[in-house]
Motif scaffolding. Sequence first.
Motif, PDB file in Angstrom:
ATOM      1  N   GLU A 244       0.662  -1.217   0.201  1.00 14.05           N
ATOM      2  CA  GLU A 244       0.255  -0.269   0.202  1.00 14.05           C
ATOM      3  C   GLU A 244       0.836   1.216  -0.215  1.00 14.05           C
ATOM      4  N   ARG A 245       1.783   1.066   0.073  1.00 13.17           N
ATOM      5  CA  ARG A 245       3.101   2.371   0.250  1.00 13.17           C
ATOM      6  C   ARG A 245       3.463   2.900  -1.176  1.00 13.17           C
ATOM      7  N   TYR A 246       2.966   1.750  -1.781  1.00 12.75           N
ATOM      8  CA  TYR A 246       4.225   1.250  -3.889  1.00 12.75           C
ATOM      9  C   TYR A 246       3.279   2.930  -3.749  1.00 12.75           C
ATOM     10  N   ARG A 247       4.481   3.949  -5.226  1.00 19.68           N
ATOM     11  CA  ARG A 247       4.321   5.064  -5.609  1.00 19.68           C
ATOM     12  C   ARG A 247       3.569   5.119  -6.438  1.00 19.68           C
ATOM     13  N   HIS A 248       3.029   5.956  -6.478  1.00 15.93           N
ATOM     14  CA  HIS A 248       2.310   6.034  -8.379  1.00 15.93           C
ATOM     15  C   HIS A 248       2.935   7.366  -8.606  1.00 15.93           C
ATOM     16  N   GLY A 249       3.599   6.897 -10.630  1.00 12.70           N
ATOM     17  CA  GLY A 249       4.127   8.551 -10.589  1.00 12.70           C
ATOM     18  C   GLY A 249       3.108   9.397 -11.698  1.00 12.70           C
ATOM     19  N   ALA A 250       3.723  10.059 -12.192  1.00 18.71           N
ATOM     20  CA  ALA A 250       2.738  11.095 -13.260  1.00 18.71           C
ATOM     21  C   ALA A 250       1.911  10.505 -14.638  1.00 18.71           C
ATOM     22  N   ASN A 331       0.274  13.089 -11.346  1.00 17.65           N
ATOM     23  CA  ASN A 331      -1.224  11.969 -11.013  1.00 17.65           C
ATOM     24  C   ASN A 331      -2.541  12.580 -10.808  1.00 17.65           C
ATOM     25  N   GLY A 332      -3.857  11.855 -11.575  1.00 19.86           N
ATOM     26  CA  GLY A 332      -4.536  12.009 -11.451  1.00 19.86           C
ATOM     27  C   GLY A 332      -5.402  13.314 -11.422  1.00 19.86           C
ATOM     28  N   SER A 333      -4.597  13.993 -12.506  1.00 18.67           N
ATOM     29  CA  SER A 333      -5.081  15.315 -12.967  1.00 18.67           C
ATOM     30  C   SER A 333      -6.537  15.316 -13.598  1.00 18.67           C
ATOM     31  N   ASP A 334      -6.925  16.019 -13.783  1.00 18.79           N
ATOM     32  CA  ASP A 334      -8.348  16.545 -13.941  1.00 18.79           C
ATOM     33  C   ASP A 334      -8.179  17.697 -15.678  1.00 18.79           C
ATOM     34  N   ALA A 335      -7.414  18.211 -15.503  1.00 18.01           N
ATOM     35  CA  ALA A 335      -7.082  19.090 -16.965  1.00 18.01           C
ATOM     36  C   ALA A 335      -7.300  18.843 -17.982  1.00 18.01           C
ATOM     37  N   ASP A 336      -7.833  19.131 -18.822  1.00 21.13           N
ATOM     38  CA  ASP A 336      -8.086  18.547 -20.284  1.00 21.13           C
ATOM     39  C   ASP A 336      -7.024  19.263 -21.003  1.00 21.13           C
ATOM     40  N   MET A 337      -5.846  18.443 -21.607  1.00 30.36           N
ATOM     41  CA  MET A 337      -4.736  18.851 -22.187  1.00 30.36           C
ATOM     42  C   MET A 337      -4.904  19.215 -23.948  1.00 30.36           C
TER      43      MET A 337
END
Length: 438
Positions: A244-250, A331-337
Motif C-alpha cells: 500500500e506504500r507503493y508510489r505511483h508516478g505522473a 497523477n490524477g490530474s483532471d485538466a483537459d490538455m
Amino acid sequence: GGSRSAELTLPGFVHDVCSSIHTFGRTSPFLAGLDLERHGLRWVEAPAAVGHPLDDGSAVMARGDIATTVRGLGSAADGEAYRRLLEPVVDAWEPLLPDILAPFHIPLQPWRAMRLARFGLHAIQSATSLARRFRGERARALFGGAAAHSILSLTEPFSGAAGLVLLGAAHADRWPFPEGGAGRLTDALAAELVSLGGTIRPGVRIERFEQLPDHRVALFDVVPRRLASIAGERLPTGYRRALERYRHGAGVFKLDLAIDGAIPWRAPELADAGTVHLGGTFEEIARSEALVAAGRLPDRPFVLLTQTSLFDRTRAPEGGNTVWAYCHVPNGSDADMTEAILAQIERFAPGFRERILATVATSPAQLEAYNPNNAGGDIVAGRHDLGQLFTRPTRKFIDPYATPNRSIFLCSAATPPGGGVHGMNGYHAARSALRRGF
C-alpha cells in the motif's frame, strides 16, 4: 492490458488504445522466443525510429544505424560523443537485454558483470548529466526526448537510462509496431496460449480471492494496492502495508485523432518517422517534465506522437491517417490538455488543425477506469525512480515476484524490469512460480 486497438474515432480508423510503438517487441528475450509470426503477427518499421523537430524548421532524426544519425547531429564533436555513448549499448544489445530486463542481480560471468556495470554507470545518471556530453542543440534535443520516456524530472538519477535504452533500441531494431494495430500482438499471444492448452476467460473481474478457480499458484497482473485488496489476509499485515506504500508516478493525457491526409510537418523528413517527439530544446523538455514532477501543468507539454498509419495502410482508409499522442500530467490530474497538445503539434506542423476529422481525448481518470493498473493515469505502474526501480513492489531484491504466500505471485509492471511491452515481468514471475510452487 496495454496492447489493444480499436476504431476509436471513425469507421476504418484503427487506433492503438494504449501502447503503440513496441521498442522491445522483436528483441525481448521472452517475445523473441515465441515465434508469434506463425499466429499471424507481422512487424512494421518506419525508415526512422524517431524524429524531433526544432523551431528553425529542421528536425533531428534517429535512423537505423548510428553513423547515419551522427551525420544529422550537426557537429563532429557531438557525433563522436553520441557514438561513444550509444555504440557500446547497440553493439551488445542482444546479450545485454537479458540483464537489463531483469531484477537486480550481479551476473556470475565476469564479462557479463563488466558489461552490465559499464551500462549501469551511465544509466544511473540523470539525463541532464548525460546531456552535458553534447554541445549542440540537436543532439541534446534528441537525447532529451528519448530520456523523457522515463516520466521523471530529467534531473533525477536514472532518468538517463531511458535515453540510453530507447536510443539503443532505435539503432538495434528501429522501434517496430504490429501490422494492423497493437492488438495484433495480444491476439498472437492469446493464440499461443490456447495452442498450449490454456484457457482465457475475458470479462471476468476479480475483486476477491475466492472468485478464483481451483489452482496451485496464481499470478496477478495488478498494481500492488490491488493485490493487497484482493488477497486480503492471505498476505501478512506487514507485507500488505508495504504494498500500500507503493508510489505511483505522473499520469498521461492522451489524444487519438483521425485526419485527412498526413501531418503537414514543416520539416519534411519527419514523414519518415514512426514516432515524433514534440518539445523543442532539451531545456524546454526538462522544464516541462520538472513541472509535472512537481505536480504542476506545463503550458508547453512534452508530447509523444506516433503516425503509424503512414507505414501500415491497414490502419486507415485511403487518404486518411491516425494520430496517437499524449503528454505527461500530474497523477490524477483532471485538466483537459487537448488544446495544449494540439498547439504543440501545430507549432511544428502549421495547418494541422484544419486536417482533423475527429478527436477522442482520454484523461487519467478514464485511463484508470479502462484499466485499474493505470492508477491516476500512471501507464507504467509506478515511478521508475532510484527508490523504486530495483525495489518493485517492495524493498526486497531477492525474487520480487514472490509474496509471503507461496501460492501468490505478482507479475505486473510493478515488478522488475518495470513498464514496457516486453513480457519480461511475467516471464520472471512464471520462473519464480515454477521454482517455489512446483
